[in-house]
Design a protein around this motif. Structure first.
Motif, PDB file in Angstrom:
ATOM      1  N   HIS A 149      39.684  49.105  66.513  1.00 35.28           N
ATOM      2  CA  HIS A 149      39.682  50.003  65.357  1.00 35.28           C
ATOM      3  C   HIS A 149      39.926  49.165  64.096  1.00 35.28           C
ATOM      4  O   HIS A 149      41.072  48.835  63.763  1.00 35.28           O
ATOM      5  N   LEU A 150      38.845  48.796  63.442  1.00 33.28           N
ATOM      6  CA  LEU A 150      38.909  47.856  62.322  1.00 33.28           C
ATOM      7  C   LEU A 150      37.982  48.299  61.196  1.00 33.28           C
ATOM      8  O   LEU A 150      36.831  48.667  61.427  1.00 33.28           O
ATOM      9  N   SER A 151      38.505  48.271  59.981  1.00 36.10           N
ATOM     10  CA  SER A 151      37.680  48.502  58.796  1.00 36.10           C
ATOM     11  C   SER A 151      37.799  47.285  57.887  1.00 36.10           C
ATOM     12  O   SER A 151      38.909  46.917  57.485  1.00 36.10           O
ATOM     13  N   ILE A 152      36.665  46.650  57.593  1.00 35.28           N
ATOM     14  CA  ILE A 152      36.615  45.516  56.677  1.00 35.28           C
ATOM     15  C   ILE A 152      36.014  45.994  55.365  1.00 35.28           C
ATOM     16  O   ILE A 152      34.934  46.591  55.350  1.00 35.28           O
ATOM     17  N   LEU A 153      36.727  45.746  54.276  1.00 36.00           N
ATOM     18  CA  LEU A 153      36.226  46.125  52.954  1.00 36.00           C
ATOM     19  C   LEU A 153      35.918  44.865  52.159  1.00 36.00           C
ATOM     20  O   LEU A 153      36.811  44.073  51.854  1.00 36.00           O
ATOM     21  N   ARG A 154      34.648  44.674  51.841  1.00 39.59           N
ATOM     22  CA  ARG A 154      34.216  43.532  51.046  1.00 39.59           C
ATOM     23  C   ARG A 154      34.201  43.954  49.578  1.00 39.59           C
ATOM     24  O   ARG A 154      33.322  44.697  49.136  1.00 39.59           O
ATOM     25  N   LEU A 155      35.202  43.470  48.852  1.00 40.36           N
ATOM     26  CA  LEU A 155      35.407  43.922  47.484  1.00 40.36           C
ATOM     27  C   LEU A 155      34.647  43.038  46.494  1.00 40.36           C
ATOM     28  O   LEU A 155      34.451  41.843  46.730  1.00 40.36           O
ATOM     29  N   PRO A 156      34.260  43.606  45.346  1.00 42.50           N
ATOM     30  CA  PRO A 156      33.535  42.865  44.321  1.00 42.50           C
ATOM     31  C   PRO A 156      34.507  42.243  43.323  1.00 42.50           C
ATOM     32  O   PRO A 156      35.697  42.093  43.616  1.00 42.50           O
ATOM     33  N   ALA A 157      33.996  41.903  42.145  1.00 47.11           N
ATOM     34  CA  ALA A 157      34.865  41.459  41.055  1.00 47.11           C
ATOM     35  C   ALA A 157      35.684  42.658  40.590  1.00 47.11           C
ATOM     36  O   ALA A 157      35.127  43.682  40.193  1.00 47.11           O
ATOM     37  N   ILE A 158      37.006  42.543  40.671  1.00 41.59           N
ATOM     38  CA  ILE A 158      37.894  43.667  40.377  1.00 41.59           C
ATOM     39  C   ILE A 158      38.436  43.538  38.953  1.00 41.59           C
ATOM     40  O   ILE A 158      38.856  42.458  38.538  1.00 41.59           O
ATOM     41  N   TYR A 159      38.427  44.641  38.228  1.00 39.56           N
ATOM     42  CA  TYR A 159      38.993  44.641  36.885  1.00 39.56           C
ATOM     43  C   TYR A 159      40.001  45.773  36.759  1.00 39.56           C
ATOM     44  O   TYR A 159      39.943  46.764  37.485  1.00 39.56           O
ATOM     45  N   GLY A 160      40.920  45.612  35.834  1.00 40.71           N
ATOM     46  CA  GLY A 160      41.922  46.655  35.609  1.00 40.71           C
ATOM     47  C   GLY A 160      43.326  46.101  35.666  1.00 40.71           C
ATOM     48  O   GLY A 160      43.580  45.059  36.278  1.00 40.71           O
ATOM     49  N   TRP A 161      44.235  46.786  35.020  1.00 41.94           N
ATOM     50  CA  TRP A 161      45.627  46.363  34.927  1.00 41.94           C
ATOM     51  C   TRP A 161      46.223  46.205  36.322  1.00 41.94           C
ATOM     52  O   TRP A 161      45.929  47.004  37.200  1.00 41.94           O
ATOM     53  N   PRO A 162      47.027  45.149  36.583  1.00 35.71           N
ATOM     54  CA  PRO A 162      47.616  44.232  35.598  1.00 35.71           C
ATOM     55  C   PRO A 162      46.768  42.999  35.274  1.00 35.71           C
ATOM     56  O   PRO A 162      47.179  42.169  34.490  1.00 35.71           O
ATOM     57  N   ASP A 163      45.600  42.865  35.889  1.00 34.72           N
ATOM     58  CA  ASP A 163      44.761  41.700  35.596  1.00 34.72           C
ATOM     59  C   ASP A 163      43.892  41.986  34.376  1.00 34.72           C
ATOM     60  O   ASP A 163      43.335  43.074  34.240  1.00 34.72           O
ATOM     61  N   VAL A 164      43.795  41.008  33.490  1.00 32.70           N
ATOM     62  CA  VAL A 164      42.969  41.188  32.285  1.00 32.70           C
ATOM     63  C   VAL A 164      41.906  40.095  32.163  1.00 32.70           C
ATOM     64  O   VAL A 164      41.186  40.040  31.179  1.00 32.70           O
ATOM     65  N   SER A 165      41.777  39.240  33.172  1.00 33.74           N
ATOM     66  CA  SER A 165      40.920  38.064  33.060  1.00 33.74           C
ATOM     67  C   SER A 165      39.441  38.415  32.942  1.00 33.74           C
ATOM     68  O   SER A 165      38.663  37.634  32.391  1.00 33.74           O
ATOM     69  N   ARG A 166      39.026  39.585  33.456  1.00 33.67           N
ATOM     70  CA  ARG A 166      37.614  39.949  33.394  1.00 33.67           C
ATOM     71  C   ARG A 166      37.253  40.689  32.115  1.00 33.67           C
ATOM     72  O   ARG A 166      36.102  41.076  31.929  1.00 33.67           O
ATOM     73  N   ILE A 167      38.235  40.881  31.248  1.00 34.51           N
ATOM     74  CA  ILE A 167      38.010  41.579  29.984  1.00 34.51           C
ATOM     75  C   ILE A 167      38.478  40.753  28.794  1.00 34.51           C
ATOM     76  O   ILE A 167      37.836  40.720  27.746  1.00 34.51           O
ATOM     77  N   LYS A 168      39.594  40.046  28.954  1.00 37.89           N
ATOM     78  CA  LYS A 168      40.249  39.343  27.856  1.00 37.89           C
ATOM     79  C   LYS A 168      39.345  38.380  27.093  1.00 37.89           C
ATOM     80  O   LYS A 168      39.367  38.380  25.851  1.00 37.89           O
ATOM     81  N   PRO A 169      38.510  37.545  27.745  1.00 43.98           N
ATOM     82  CA  PRO A 169      37.694  36.598  26.979  1.00 43.98           C
ATOM     83  C   PRO A 169      36.768  37.261  25.975  1.00 43.98           C
ATOM     84  O   PRO A 169      36.576  36.758  24.861  1.00 43.98           O
ATOM     85  N   TYR A 170      36.205  38.402  26.346  1.00 38.96           N
ATOM     86  CA  TYR A 170      35.283  39.088  25.446  1.00 38.96           C
ATOM     87  C   TYR A 170      36.029  39.680  24.256  1.00 38.96           C
ATOM     88  O   TYR A 170      35.559  39.648  23.123  1.00 38.96           O
ATOM     89  N   VAL A 171      37.208  40.245  24.533  1.00 38.34           N
ATOM     90  CA  VAL A 171      37.993  40.867  23.465  1.00 38.34           C
ATOM     91  C   VAL A 171      38.497  39.793  22.496  1.00 38.34           C
ATOM     92  O   VAL A 171      38.427  39.958  21.274  1.00 38.34           O
ATOM     93  N   GLU A 172      39.001  38.695  23.029  1.00 39.85           N
ATOM     94  CA  GLU A 172      39.505  37.620  22.168  1.00 39.85           C
ATOM     95  C   GLU A 172      38.408  37.057  21.286  1.00 39.85           C
ATOM     96  O   GLU A 172      38.642  36.741  20.110  1.00 39.85           O
ATOM     97  N   ALA A 173      37.203  36.932  21.828  1.00 37.72           N
ATOM     98  CA  ALA A 173      36.104  36.379  21.039  1.00 37.72           C
ATOM     99  C   ALA A 173      35.793  37.242  19.834  1.00 37.72           C
ATOM    100  O   ALA A 173      35.463  36.738  18.757  1.00 37.72           O
ATOM    101  N   VAL A 174      35.916  38.545  19.997  1.00 38.18           N
ATOM    102  CA  VAL A 174      35.594  39.469  18.905  1.00 38.18           C
ATOM    103  C   VAL A 174      36.715  39.536  17.886  1.00 38.18           C
ATOM    104  O   VAL A 174      36.488  39.471  16.674  1.00 38.18           O
ATOM    105  N   PHE A 175      37.960  39.628  18.362  1.00 40.16           N
ATOM    106  CA  PHE A 175      39.075  39.867  17.453  1.00 40.16           C
ATOM    107  C   PHE A 175      39.696  38.586  16.899  1.00 40.16           C
ATOM    108  O   PHE A 175      40.345  38.613  15.858  1.00 40.16           O
ATOM    109  N   GLN A 176      39.516  37.474  17.582  1.00 44.28           N
ATOM    110  CA  GLN A 176      40.121  36.231  17.115  1.00 44.28           C
ATOM    111  C   GLN A 176      39.084  35.225  16.625  1.00 44.28           C
ATOM    112  O   GLN A 176      39.431  34.240  15.990  1.00 44.28           O
ATOM    113  N   GLY A 177      37.817  35.474  16.929  1.00 42.58           N
ATOM    114  CA  GLY A 177      36.766  34.561  16.508  1.00 42.58           C
ATOM    115  C   GLY A 177      36.036  35.076  15.277  1.00 42.58           C
ATOM    116  O   GLY A 177      36.632  35.668  14.382  1.00 42.58           O
ATOM    117  N   ASP A 178      34.733  34.852  15.276  1.00 38.39           N
ATOM    118  CA  ASP A 178      33.936  35.260  14.119  1.00 38.39           C
ATOM    119  C   ASP A 178      33.301  36.628  14.314  1.00 38.39           C
ATOM    120  O   ASP A 178      32.389  37.000  13.589  1.00 38.39           O
TER     121      ASP A 178
END
Length: 240
Positions: A149-178
C-alpha cells in the motif's frame, strides 16, 4: 487515522500537519529535533535504524508519510523497520526530477525525448542528477518493491510561504532595480510544472487511505512560461 509524518518541519511540513489535524487525524511528527507546534513529536534520526525500529515497536500507525526520503539508504532503513506491518500505508514524497527528461536537460544521460505532458509511466533517470546524494528514482524503486500500500507523489516546483525563492528574484528586480526584469528569449519561453504549498499538501491528504500502489504527478493544470510567471508575480505585486 493514526499518521506518522517523517519530517514535518520544512517547506510543506507545518501546513501538512495542520491540515491533517483539522481533518481529525491523530498525527505524530518524527524528526531530529523532536519539534512540532501542532502535534506530538518524537526526537529521532530517521537514518538510525535501531531508534526508528523502537518507534514502530511502541506504536502502530495506519499511515506513514515520508516527507524527506533522499536516497536508497533512507528508503531501506524505513522498509526494514516496517517489514512486519504490511497493512501500513506509506506515502512517499518524490519529485518531477525523476524523469529521463530532466537528465536530458542537464546532459547527464542519453535517451529519446519525452513528449509533454510527461506521464507517470514514462522513463526515469538512470544517473543521479540532483546534488547532495539525492536519488529519488532509487527511493521509489525501493519503496515499490517493499510496500503493498504505497502512494508516490512526484511534486513540481513548489512556491508559497515560508519559501520565497521562486518569487523573490522577480519582485526584487522590479522594486530594487530599474523596474524591469530581462529574460533570455529561450528561457522566457521555458515551461515547467508548478504548484503551491497548499495544493501539494491537499494532494498528499487526498492519498490517505488508498490501498494498493499508486504514482501521481502533482501540478497545476495551467503550465506557465517563465515570462508569463514573471507577469503573474508582477501583477500580484501591483506592477503591470
Amino acid at each position: 487515522m493514526d499518521v506518522l509524518v517523517i519530517g514535518g518541519t520544512g517547506l510543506m511540513g507545518p501546513t501538512l500537519v495542520q491540515k491533517l489535524v483539522e481533518n481529525k487525524h491523530r498525527v505524530t511528527c518524527l524528526n531530529r529535533r523532536g519539534i512540532s507546534t501542532l502535534a506530538p513529536a518524537i526526537k529521532c534520526d530517521r537514518r538510525d535504524p535501531e531508534a526508528l525500529r523502537a518507534v514502530f515497536r511502541r506504536t502502530h500507525y495506519d499511515a506513514v508519510i515520508d516527507m524527506i526520503p533522499v536516497n536508497e539508504d533512507d528508503a531501506n532503513t524505513l522498509t526494514t523497520c516496517l517489514e512486519n506491518t504490511p497493512d501500513t500505508q506509506v506515502i512517499a514524497i518524490s519529485s518531477m526530477t525523476v524523469y529521463l527528461a530532466y537528465a536530458r536537460i542537464h546532459r547527464v544521460e542519453l535517451g529519446p525525448y519525452q513528449n509533454c505532458p510527461i506521464k507517470e509511466t514514462d522513463a526515469l533517470c538512470n544517473e543521479k542528477v540532483l546534488p547532495n546524494h539525492h536519488d529519488k528514482p532509487a527511493v521509489e524503486a525501493a519503496y515499490l518493491k517493499a510496500y503493498e500500500h504505497l502512494s508516490i507523489l512526484r511534486l513540481p516546483a513548489i512556491y508559497g510561504w515560508p519559501d520565497v525563492s521562486r518569487i523573490k528574484p522577480y519582485v526584487e528586480a522590479v522594486f530594487q532595480g530599474d523596474g524591469s526584469y530581462r529574460l533570455h528569449p529561450t528561457y522566457a519561453a521555458w515551461t515547467h510544472s508548478r504548484a503551491s504549498v497548499a495544493d501539494c499538501v491537499q494532494a498528499i491528504v487526498l492519498t490517505l487511505g488508498l490501498r494498493g500502489q499508486h504514482i501521481f504527478n502533482v501540478g497545476e493544470q495551467t503550465v506557465f512560461t517563465e515570462a508569463a510567471w514573471c507577469a503573474l508575480v508582477w501583477k500580484a505585486a501591483g506592477k503591470q
